[in-house]
Design an enzyme around this catalytic site. Sequence first.
Site, mmCIF file in Angstrom:
data_model
loop_
_atom_site.group_PDB
_atom_site.id
_atom_site.type_symbol
_atom_site.label_atom_id
_atom_site.label_comp_id
_atom_site.label_asym_id
_atom_site.label_seq_id
_atom_site.Cartn_x
_atom_site.Cartn_y
_atom_site.Cartn_z
ATOM 1 N N GLU A 126 0.820 -1.218 0.000
ATOM 2 C CA GLU A 126 0.000 0.000 0.000
ATOM 3 C C GLU A 126 0.857 1.272 0.000
ATOM 4 O O GLU A 126 0.583 2.235 0.704
ATOM 5 C CB GLU A 126 -0.999 -0.047 1.168
ATOM 6 C CG GLU A 126 -1.981 -1.186 0.934
ATOM 7 C CD GLU A 126 -2.959 -1.443 2.044
ATOM 8 O OE1 GLU A 126 -3.318 -0.501 2.740
ATOM 9 O OE2 GLU A 126 -3.367 -2.603 2.184
HETATM 10 C C1 LIG Z 1 2.610 -9.746 0.300
HETATM 11 C C2 LIG Z 1 2.224 -8.708 -0.717
HETATM 12 C C3 LIG Z 1 0.908 -8.326 -0.815
HETATM 13 C C4 LIG Z 1 0.513 -7.398 -1.801
HETATM 14 N N1 LIG Z 1 -0.820 -7.131 -1.975
HETATM 15 C C5 LIG Z 1 -1.217 -6.376 -3.047
HETATM 16 C C6 LIG Z 1 -2.612 -6.234 -3.382
HETATM 17 O O1 LIG Z 1 -3.486 -6.768 -2.699
HETATM 18 N N2 LIG Z 1 -2.932 -5.530 -4.494
HETATM 19 C C7 LIG Z 1 -1.991 -4.936 -5.274
HETATM 20 O O2 LIG Z 1 -2.357 -4.310 -6.263
HETATM 21 N N3 LIG Z 1 -0.664 -5.043 -4.984
HETATM 22 C C8 LIG Z 1 -0.265 -5.753 -3.902
HETATM 23 N N4 LIG Z 1 1.075 -5.900 -3.609
HETATM 24 C C9 LIG Z 1 2.051 -5.171 -4.384
HETATM 25 C C10 LIG Z 1 2.692 -4.025 -3.590
HETATM 26 O O3 LIG Z 1 1.763 -2.998 -3.443
HETATM 27 C C11 LIG Z 1 3.957 -3.626 -4.336
HETATM 28 O O4 LIG Z 1 4.925 -4.620 -4.046
HETATM 29 C C12 LIG Z 1 4.469 -2.268 -3.946
HETATM 30 O O5 LIG Z 1 3.584 -1.271 -4.400
HETATM 31 C C13 LIG Z 1 5.848 -1.991 -4.532
HETATM 32 O O6 LIG Z 1 5.905 -2.297 -5.870
HETATM 33 P P1 LIG Z 1 7.060 -3.253 -6.422
HETATM 34 O O7 LIG Z 1 7.195 -4.404 -5.501
HETATM 35 O O8 LIG Z 1 6.796 -3.521 -7.837
HETATM 36 O O9 LIG Z 1 8.380 -2.414 -6.245
HETATM 37 P P2 LIG Z 1 9.001 -1.378 -7.299
HETATM 38 O O10 LIG Z 1 7.983 -0.356 -7.645
HETATM 39 O O11 LIG Z 1 9.650 -2.117 -8.386
HETATM 40 O O12 LIG Z 1 10.108 -0.696 -6.405
HETATM 41 C C14 LIG Z 1 11.327 -1.337 -6.043
HETATM 42 C C15 LIG Z 1 12.056 -0.436 -5.055
HETATM 43 O O13 LIG Z 1 12.293 0.840 -5.652
HETATM 44 C C16 LIG Z 1 11.717 1.868 -4.862
HETATM 45 N N5 LIG Z 1 11.193 2.894 -5.774
HETATM 46 C C17 LIG Z 1 10.377 2.733 -6.835
HETATM 47 N N6 LIG Z 1 10.130 3.898 -7.424
HETATM 48 C C18 LIG Z 1 10.802 4.839 -6.720
HETATM 49 C C19 LIG Z 1 10.945 6.247 -6.828
HETATM 50 N N7 LIG Z 1 10.336 6.947 -7.786
HETATM 51 N N8 LIG Z 1 11.709 6.884 -5.929
HETATM 52 C C20 LIG Z 1 12.328 6.201 -4.929
HETATM 53 N N9 LIG Z 1 12.230 4.877 -4.775
HETATM 54 C C21 LIG Z 1 11.478 4.201 -5.652
HETATM 55 C C22 LIG Z 1 10.612 1.195 -4.081
HETATM 56 O O14 LIG Z 1 10.286 1.902 -2.895
HETATM 57 C C23 LIG Z 1 11.241 -0.149 -3.795
HETATM 58 O O15 LIG Z 1 12.094 -0.041 -2.700
HETATM 59 C C24 LIG Z 1 1.485 -6.816 -2.631
HETATM 60 C C25 LIG Z 1 2.831 -7.183 -2.502
HETATM 61 C C26 LIG Z 1 3.199 -8.132 -1.573
HETATM 62 C C27 LIG Z 1 4.639 -8.562 -1.513
#
Ligand SMILES: Cc1cc2nc3c(=O)[nH]c(=O)nc-3n(C[C@H](O)[C@H](O)[C@H](O)COP(=O)(O)OP(=O)(O)OC[C@H]3O[C@@H](n4cnc5c(N)ncnc54)[C@H](O)[C@@H]3O)c2cc1C
Length: 642
Positions: free
Chosen positions: A425
């Site tokens: 979130e």
């Molecule tokens: C157990 C679990 C439950 C989840 N449940 C849901 C759900 O119910 N529905 C849903 O839609 N999603 C869900 N998610 C997805 C979750 O919301 C995402 O994992 C989260 O939004 C981060 O996206 P990402 O993992 O693709 O990381 P990325 O966006 O790829 O980011 C990787 C890293 O880079 C950093 N980063 C990215 N962009 C920037 C920036 N512009 N500036 C600085 N830092 C940055 C991030 O903070 C992170 O540390 C879930 C994930 C997990 C693991």
Amino acid sequence: MASHDHEKQAAMDLAEDSRQTSWDHPSFVAELFKGNFRFDLISPFPEQNAEDKRIGDEYMEKVRVVMEQYIDPEKVDREEEVPREALRALADIGCFGLKIPKEYGGLGMSQTNYNRIVSYIASYCASTSVYISSHLSIGVPQPLKLFGTKAQKEKFLPRLAKGAISAFALTEPSVGSDPAKMATTATPSEDGSYYLLNGEKLWCTNGPVAELLVVMCVTPPKIVNGKEKKQISAFVVDTDTPGFEVVHVCRFMGVRGIQNGLLRFTNVKVPAENLIGKTGDGLKIALTTLNTGRLTVPATCAGGGKAALRHLQDWVNDRVQWGAPIHKHQAVGKKLADAASNTFAMEAINDLACALAERGDADIRLESAMAKYYCTETGWKMCDDVLQVRGGRGFETAASLRARGEKPMAVEMSMRNARISRIIEGTSEIMQLFIAREAMDTHVSRVMPILMPRPGQKDSKFQAILKAFKFYALWYPKTWMPASIGVTTKHLSKSNVDHLHYIARTAKRLARTMFHTMAKFGPKLEFEQLVLASFVDIGTDLFAMSTCLARAEKLLSRNPNDEDLQNLVDYFCSSARERIKNNLMHVSRNHNRLLNKVSRAYAAGKFAWMDDAIYKGTATHFDDGAPKRVSLNIPQEEQVPK
Ligand SMILES: Cc1cc2nc3c(=O)[nH]c(=O)nc-3n(C[C@H](O)[C@H](O)[C@H](O)COP(=O)(O)OP(=O)(O)OC[C@H]3O[C@@H](n4cnc5c(N)ncnc54)[C@H](O)[C@@H]3O)c2cc1C
């Protein structure tokens, strides 16, 4: 402009357009960032009324009975499954309709009670709480409550209240933090009666067992000012529809009992009446849903903090090393003082954010994002401290401790369960950016039309300069004027009143420092993420101090001689002031240029020479079997409360 820059600009424009901007009740935090300390907006501290509290307490008793009868949290962790009977029993007592209005078959609980109940469940079994919060905080009920038509509410909410599990599908394999770039499409039929959905959604919690999903998809673009503008729209999707499939069930380090997966949509036919809001509103719907939806995450952190404090007390008294109970060693004592004062702060922030959400007319974007950011970061640090205070026993599983005849405190499991809070979130980094964007709004909205005019902008550059000049001629001198706290505080100690004056002064200093920094960097400030993070951290600490002081004032009005509470709040505020001092220093003196050089060199592979003596093979024989999808859909006849 390179196509990468075009894409980035388009995604940022879409995110910008999806910000909610109009509210009746001003935000305390937004005012703070402008240099205005409006203590009157949060003091007297809002409290849950006795009748509402009684309703919540009675319901928690019902939940306790179900949990103790059906759920063994360690077994859930081990077997990666919340028992089906437990979910059915929770559905029977109306748990899946906690926050759904009574007129649609739910229990119509207040936001405060909802958070208390989810946090209560989380303090027993984190995975079970995730079922409920993914369904009610972000799943189909929340966007329908906010944006659904009467017909949609009548059609779906009673079914959801009875226990038809739902989920929120935004993330995709290629887009997480930047959902504006999503690829899943919803193509309208020629006659406009339905849409065909195609694409994949990743990590959808509850997805593998859900009956209904809210899915964000790309619909055909709109032409605005002669340019194509991407449209994202939100749909309710029944998982019974042909073409929907669960491709993979994901496994995690913590909250192992949740059901979460990779979902695929292949020509999934969705009736047009399942569109929530208008086409193009999808990202706004998702972000607005998350504003209130993400409040359960910090609530569970505060609940976890309270549970840890309770369980740790005997240990720090009973464990004697070097001739004294360990709490008497100052290095341990610091962790305990931090844990107690931070838990007080986490709870105060949560209760305030809930009360603001309850009002319905308040701008809670900043308060909610700060609650999430502050509590998940603080809660995680606290987990680590608690584990450290438990020493070797902190690292040992509860089952192993029990087998040796010791008290089974599941610290390692709590830590695994808590870790995800900093990611879901909105990651902490994204929360920082989100808060920074809102915090800088005063300047962005006035300076950007001058520096980077957008096509179709209302004001000419000259008009924008004139407006900005008028505003800053009044605003800027005010940031140098003496600050007042504006309210009388009868019950706080002298040192705590001094903290209030410090907040008022520092808010002004923060506001003008932000302005100076904006003037120094201009549009390039976007790339100074660590400076922005320092502003966010200062604002967050000022908010946390204010909230603690407001709550303390209320508590001390009932018991003015509670010296321990005075000290607790004083300790929290003194620690926060130390952090603020460091962050202010970081804004003016840092080694971020050097940091950029090192991280870029690393990403370019310049430090590959460090690869010495590490395994570089590609062993693949540790596969632990096919992914399992547990069918937890509760047949309708079983869901009707007896
Ligand atoms: C157990 C679990 C439950 C989840 N449940 C849901 C759900 O119910 N529905 C849903 O839609 N999603 C869900 N998610 C997805 C979750 O919301 C995402 O994992 C989260 O939004 C981060 O996206 P990402 O993992 O693709 O990381 P990325 O966006 O790829 O980011 C990787 C890293 O880079 C950093 N980063 C990215 N962009 C920037 C920036 N512009 N500036 C600085 N830092 C940055 C991030 O903070 C992170 O540390 C879930 C994930 C997990 C693991």
